[in-house]
Design a protein around this motif. Sequence first.
Motif, PDB file in Angstrom:
ATOM      1  N   PHE A  44      29.229  -3.943 -27.433  1.00 36.28           N
ATOM      2  CA  PHE A  44      28.192  -3.158 -26.774  1.00 36.28           C
ATOM      3  C   PHE A  44      26.950  -4.002 -26.605  1.00 36.28           C
ATOM      4  O   PHE A  44      26.414  -4.534 -27.580  1.00 36.28           O
ATOM      5  CB  PHE A  44      27.882  -1.905 -27.604  1.00 36.28           C
ATOM      6  N   LEU A 102      27.650   2.393 -32.177  1.00 36.32           N
ATOM      7  CA  LEU A 102      27.229   1.499 -31.104  1.00 36.32           C
ATOM      8  C   LEU A 102      26.492   0.283 -31.656  1.00 36.32           C
ATOM      9  O   LEU A 102      26.553  -0.800 -31.098  1.00 36.32           O
ATOM     10  CB  LEU A 102      26.331   2.248 -30.115  1.00 36.32           C
ATOM     11  N   ASP A 103      25.774   0.492 -32.778  1.00 36.57           N
ATOM     12  CA  ASP A 103      24.983  -0.594 -33.350  1.00 36.57           C
ATOM     13  C   ASP A 103      25.870  -1.696 -33.910  1.00 36.57           C
ATOM     14  O   ASP A 103      25.563  -2.881 -33.779  1.00 36.57           O
ATOM     15  CB  ASP A 103      24.069  -0.038 -34.445  1.00 36.57           C
ATOM     16  N   ILE A 114      20.503   9.456 -26.583  1.00 36.66           N
ATOM     17  CA  ILE A 114      21.424   9.945 -27.624  1.00 36.66           C
ATOM     18  C   ILE A 114      20.848  11.203 -28.270  1.00 36.66           C
ATOM     19  O   ILE A 114      21.572  12.165 -28.550  1.00 36.66           O
ATOM     20  CB  ILE A 114      21.683   8.835 -28.665  1.00 36.66           C
ATOM     21  N   ILE A 116      25.056   6.409 -33.146  1.00 36.54           N
ATOM     22  CA  ILE A 116      24.134   5.265 -33.192  1.00 36.54           C
ATOM     23  C   ILE A 116      24.724   4.147 -34.034  1.00 36.54           C
ATOM     24  O   ILE A 116      24.707   2.969 -33.652  1.00 36.54           O
ATOM     25  CB  ILE A 116      22.763   5.719 -33.722  1.00 36.54           C
ATOM     26  N   TYR A 156      17.888   5.462 -27.322  1.00 35.95           N
ATOM     27  CA  TYR A 156      17.803   6.406 -28.445  1.00 35.95           C
ATOM     28  C   TYR A 156      17.435   7.795 -27.941  1.00 35.95           C
ATOM     29  O   TYR A 156      17.989   8.799 -28.394  1.00 35.95           O
ATOM     30  CB  TYR A 156      16.780   5.932 -29.472  1.00 35.95           C
TER      31      TYR A 156
END
Lengths: 111, 85, 238
Positions: free
Chosen positions: C27, C21-22, A7, C18, A4
């Motif tokens: 992944f 990818l989540d 990113i 995010i 995180y």
Amino acid sequence: MIQYAAIILFVFGIYGLLTNRNIIKMIISLNIMEVGLFIFIISIGFSYDGIAPIITSASGSGLIYVDPLPQALVLTAIVIGVGTTALALAIAKSIHNKYNTFNLDEMEEEL
Amino acid sequence: MTMTLFDVVSTFIGVLLIAIAFLALNSNKLIRAVLYLSALSMLTVVAFVLMKAPDVAVTEAVIGSGLVTALFVFTLLSVKRRETK
Amino acid sequence: MKNILGLFVALLLGVFIILALDTSASFPEFGDIDLTERVSDEYLDGNNIDDVGSANIVTAIVVGYRGFDTLGEVTVLFISALGVALVFGGVPNKQNRLDLKFKPNFMLKTGSKIIFGFILVTSLYIIFHGHLSPGGGFPGGAMIASAILLLYLSDDKFRSNVKGFKLLEGIAGSLFVIIGLLGLVFATYFLQNFLPAGTVGEILSAGIIPIIYVLIGLKVGSEISGIVDNFLTEGESV
């Protein structure tokens, strides 16, 4: 967590590129983006119980290593990064030679 | 769910990375932004060592926090000198 | 107004990355990877390690498996060094050094000359042991460049021999390609390892990998030293 953070560093870099009007600040934003990307690529190959991908005399079979391929890619990308940064700084310096400022707005006034 | 030492250290490094990047983007003086960028590179080395990438850590320590900072500082120095003339 | 728009775009991008990818099934979770379904499983295979002979697997990938990629990467660095030299005027005999803000005193001059030797020896050690321990040509070459940078900082009048750097860089780059072509002659494909692999962990092992990494180290070191020299010498005023 560290993914995180990577990113968020990337997003910070994009934000800096979009909003800053100073060339040096833009190059710094580019570098921050680069750092975030490096951390992210390395984190893809990480494994909790892996060890660094170097064979030692103590290592037999059955050991788990982290993925060496992302590390190889990032190793070359860092060296490319210093090349691009140097070129960008050289161009910024020659721009300053002509307009006596790093700020894009002040440059527009002179045009 | 228990926090292992790795989690604690990586969270700490992540928060520090974000804070220093924020400072680098929001500092008024250019030279301060450059030095924050150098500190960011140095913290990245710690993150690389945590993620078992010693080769990348050595390279980033030499290049990211040494040479790139030097190039930035040289650019700013040469420009300052011309302005004072 | 512009700042708010930029913040909005950046935040949107972050949330998008995010979320993407989540929700992606391919992944992996952080720290929970399966090496057997990746290419790297082959690199870490015991027989392949014995065939290549390099104890540091990252080096084996950078110089061995992906040697052609590294050749292209070194070329990119060469072109960017060329670009820096072009932008800074390209006058070969410019003598006006950039003034430092401070006068280097005796201690700084002598001390940095002593430390210069230590840094150079460390960088050569890192380069020659690139196939055994962390490091190799890229960080070692950058260390050579930072040793040169130290000399520039400690002496106002110092100029390194730029022509020598250019010559070294050209020779190292050509030898890289020539070794690749020798692989084509003695074996079947470009940059193939035609020397015996030896035992893993010895200094004389891994065939052409240490030779190529030494060449890369010299090339990177001379290129970055050239860039530093360009930054510290003022070009003719345009």
